[in-house]
Design a protein around this motif. Structure first.
Motif, PDB file in Angstrom:
ATOM      1  N   ASN A 133      38.948 -67.062  11.674  1.00  0.00           N
ATOM      2  CA  ASN A 133      37.434 -67.332  12.192  1.00  0.00           C
ATOM      3  C   ASN A 133      37.179 -66.394  11.348  1.00  0.00           C
ATOM      4  OD1 ASN A 133      37.493 -69.917  12.010  1.00  0.00           O
ATOM      5  ND2 ASN A 133      37.214 -70.508  13.884  1.00  0.00           N
ATOM      6  N   GLN A 134      35.367 -65.905  10.638  1.00  0.00           N
ATOM      7  CA  GLN A 134      35.249 -65.121  10.249  1.00  0.00           C
ATOM      8  C   GLN A 134      33.563 -65.215  10.308  1.00  0.00           C
ATOM      9  OE1 GLN A 134      36.615 -64.705   6.221  1.00  0.00           O
ATOM     10  NE2 GLN A 134      37.541 -62.890   6.908  1.00  0.00           N
ATOM     11  N   LEU A 135      33.141 -65.462  11.879  1.00  0.00           N
ATOM     12  CA  LEU A 135      31.934 -65.860  12.156  1.00  0.00           C
ATOM     13  C   LEU A 135      30.910 -64.786  12.372  1.00  0.00           C
ATOM     14  CD1 LEU A 135      32.366 -67.350  15.418  1.00  0.00           C
ATOM     15  CD2 LEU A 135      32.677 -68.762  13.409  1.00  0.00           C
ATOM     16  N   LYS A 136      29.510 -64.612  11.727  1.00  0.00           N
ATOM     17  CA  LYS A 136      28.948 -63.739  11.358  1.00  0.00           C
ATOM     18  C   LYS A 136      27.516 -63.804  12.370  1.00  0.00           C
ATOM     19  CE  LYS A 136      29.938 -62.887   6.439  1.00  0.00           C
ATOM     20  NZ  LYS A 136      30.592 -63.948   6.123  1.00  0.00           N
ATOM     21  N   LEU A 177      44.239 -68.912  20.705  1.00  0.00           N
ATOM     22  CA  LEU A 177      44.307 -69.993  19.578  1.00  0.00           C
ATOM     23  C   LEU A 177      43.601 -70.114  18.095  1.00  0.00           C
ATOM     24  CD1 LEU A 177      46.070 -71.412  22.300  1.00  0.00           C
ATOM     25  CD2 LEU A 177      46.494 -73.261  20.880  1.00  0.00           C
ATOM     26  N   VAL A 178      41.777 -69.555  18.354  1.00  0.00           N
ATOM     27  CA  VAL A 178      41.321 -69.206  16.923  1.00  0.00           C
ATOM     28  C   VAL A 178      40.735 -68.086  18.351  1.00  0.00           C
ATOM     29  CG1 VAL A 178      39.689 -70.822  18.908  1.00  0.00           C
ATOM     30  CG2 VAL A 178      39.625 -70.235  16.325  1.00  0.00           C
ATOM     31  N   ASN A 179      40.342 -66.979  16.374  1.00  0.00           N
ATOM     32  CA  ASN A 179      39.552 -65.968  17.160  1.00  0.00           C
ATOM     33  C   ASN A 179      38.287 -66.000  16.559  1.00  0.00           C
ATOM     34  OD1 ASN A 179      38.895 -63.123  16.685  1.00  0.00           O
ATOM     35  ND2 ASN A 179      40.099 -62.504  15.418  1.00  0.00           N
ATOM     36  N   ASP A 180      37.719 -66.413  18.017  1.00  0.00           N
ATOM     37  CA  ASP A 180      36.277 -66.363  17.532  1.00  0.00           C
ATOM     38  C   ASP A 180      34.954 -65.151  17.716  1.00  0.00           C
ATOM     39  OD1 ASP A 180      36.521 -68.983  16.468  1.00  0.00           O
ATOM     40  OD2 ASP A 180      35.831 -70.387  17.642  1.00  0.00           O
ATOM     41  N   HIS A 181      35.631 -63.923  17.672  1.00  0.00           N
ATOM     42  CA  HIS A 181      35.270 -62.818  18.145  1.00  0.00           C
ATOM     43  C   HIS A 181      34.439 -62.867  16.380  1.00  0.00           C
ATOM     44  CE1 HIS A 181      36.608 -61.259  21.690  1.00  0.00           C
ATOM     45  NE2 HIS A 181      37.659 -61.280  21.678  1.00  0.00           N
ATOM     46  N   LEU A 182      32.966 -62.775  17.000  1.00  0.00           N
ATOM     47  CA  LEU A 182      32.340 -61.970  15.745  1.00  0.00           C
ATOM     48  C   LEU A 182      32.315 -61.521  14.915  1.00  0.00           C
ATOM     49  CD1 LEU A 182      28.495 -62.778  16.896  1.00  0.00           C
ATOM     50  CD2 LEU A 182      29.912 -64.127  16.361  1.00  0.00           C
ATOM     51  N   VAL A 183      32.666 -61.046  13.454  1.00  0.00           N
ATOM     52  CA  VAL A 183      32.906 -60.224  12.468  1.00  0.00           C
ATOM     53  C   VAL A 183      32.513 -58.508  13.030  1.00  0.00           C
ATOM     54  CG1 VAL A 183      33.929 -61.711  10.837  1.00  0.00           C
ATOM     55  CG2 VAL A 183      31.701 -60.806  10.750  1.00  0.00           C
ATOM     56  N   ASP A 184      31.567 -58.303  13.674  1.00  0.00           N
ATOM     57  CA  ASP A 184      30.860 -57.269  13.747  1.00  0.00           C
ATOM     58  C   ASP A 184      31.119 -56.569  14.594  1.00  0.00           C
ATOM     59  OD1 ASP A 184      28.938 -58.982  15.475  1.00  0.00           O
ATOM     60  OD2 ASP A 184      27.756 -57.986  14.093  1.00  0.00           O
ATOM     61  N   LYS A 189      38.712 -56.903  14.591  1.00  0.00           N
ATOM     62  CA  LYS A 189      39.643 -56.335  13.919  1.00  0.00           C
ATOM     63  C   LYS A 189      40.639 -56.398  15.003  1.00  0.00           C
ATOM     64  CE  LYS A 189      39.936 -53.128  11.016  1.00  0.00           C
ATOM     65  NZ  LYS A 189      40.661 -51.186  11.210  1.00  0.00           N
ATOM     66  N   GLU A 190      40.512 -55.773  15.823  1.00  0.00           N
ATOM     67  CA  GLU A 190      41.842 -55.746  17.270  1.00  0.00           C
ATOM     68  C   GLU A 190      41.963 -56.926  17.272  1.00  0.00           C
ATOM     69  OE1 GLU A 190      39.409 -51.872  19.921  1.00  0.00           O
ATOM     70  OE2 GLU A 190      40.412 -53.886  20.936  1.00  0.00           O
ATOM     71  N   VAL A 191      41.813 -57.781  17.808  1.00  0.00           N
ATOM     72  CA  VAL A 191      42.999 -59.493  17.622  1.00  0.00           C
ATOM     73  C   VAL A 191      43.108 -59.788  16.614  1.00  0.00           C
ATOM     74  CG1 VAL A 191      42.241 -61.448  18.454  1.00  0.00           C
ATOM     75  CG2 VAL A 191      40.993 -59.370  19.634  1.00  0.00           C
ATOM     76  N   LEU A 192      42.369 -59.709  15.814  1.00  0.00           N
ATOM     77  CA  LEU A 192      43.566 -59.520  14.313  1.00  0.00           C
ATOM     78  C   LEU A 192      44.633 -58.613  14.030  1.00  0.00           C
ATOM     79  CD1 LEU A 192      42.418 -61.469  11.544  1.00  0.00           C
ATOM     80  CD2 LEU A 192      41.192 -59.662  10.424  1.00  0.00           C
ATOM     81  N   GLU A 193      44.204 -57.684  13.803  1.00  0.00           N
ATOM     82  CA  GLU A 193      45.846 -56.664  13.979  1.00  0.00           C
ATOM     83  C   GLU A 193      47.212 -57.474  15.362  1.00  0.00           C
ATOM     84  OE1 GLU A 193      43.652 -52.608  14.691  1.00  0.00           O
ATOM     85  OE2 GLU A 193      43.474 -52.777  11.907  1.00  0.00           O
TER      86      GLU A 193
END
Length: 200
Positions: A133-136, A177-184, A189-193
């Motif tokens: 996800n890309q939560l702001k 199972l879902v990346n819900d860290h806020l994009v900032d 980024k660490e979890v995404l990578e």
């Protein structure tokens, strides 16, 4: 150390050091280990109606009371031990939740028999890879998703208790199972990578 202090984090974790550490090291990291999945299922079903902060503070109490989250042992807990747990200030002393944990351990092992592992089963609901996800802002964070609805419905059909869609969505967030860290947030980024490196 200074750099850690100044990092931007998801605002929900800023209450106390333990919360921050949980956010920085565990939340959102993909889990493929059945014992860890079981631990979170116990903690999340205990959370129903309470805050995650309350449960996190009692995590070690749960670890002691629930045999280090060994589902094979928990599945065999006798009624006499349930009565003992109702006197244990280290956990949430709610009989229905304690009985649900024992029941869920039994159902958990049925899923293992059918699918080879609980991890295999749960990851199939997101097609085997994390939803990014890309939560702001926290306002954008959903409480449930179509995937958590389907998963909760299936778990209910299999006899699990205290695991509705909201609780299951929290489980999906916690176990990556879902990346819900806020994009900032620095962890986004660490979890995404981490997820991308696992795919390659």
């Amino acid at each position: 150390m200074e750099e850690q202090k100044n990092r931007t984090r998801c605002p929900w974790c800023l209450g106390f050091p333990q919360y921050k550490e949980y956010h920085d090291k565990e939340w959102g990291v993909p889990v493929y280990d059945d014992k860890t999945h079981f631990e979170f299922l116990i903690l999340e079903s205990a959370q129903a109606g309470l805050s995650w902060a309350t449960i996190l503070k009692k995590r070690e109490g749960y670890r002691k009371a629930f045999a280090d989250f060994d589902y094979q042992i928990v599945a065999e807990f006798p009624d006499s031990y349930v009565e003992e747990l109702l006197q244990d200030p280290g956990i949430i002393r709610n009989k229905l939740k304690i009985k649900a944990a024992i029941n869920n351990a039994q159902r958990f092992m049925e899923i293992q028999k059918e699918f080879g592992s609980f991890s295999e089963y749960i990851w199939s609901f997101v097609g085997g890879k994390p939803i990014q996800n890309q939560l702001k802002s926290m306002k954008e964070a959903p409480a449930t998703s179509p995937e958590s609805d389907r998963l909760a419905k299936d778990l209910k059909k299999r006899g699990f208790k205290f695991l509705g869609s909201t609780t299951i969505y929290a489980h999906m967030q916690a176990t990556g199972l879902v990346n819900d860290h806020l994009v900032d947030c620095f962890r986004y980024k660490e979890v995404l990578e981490l997820n991308e490196s696992e795919e390659n």
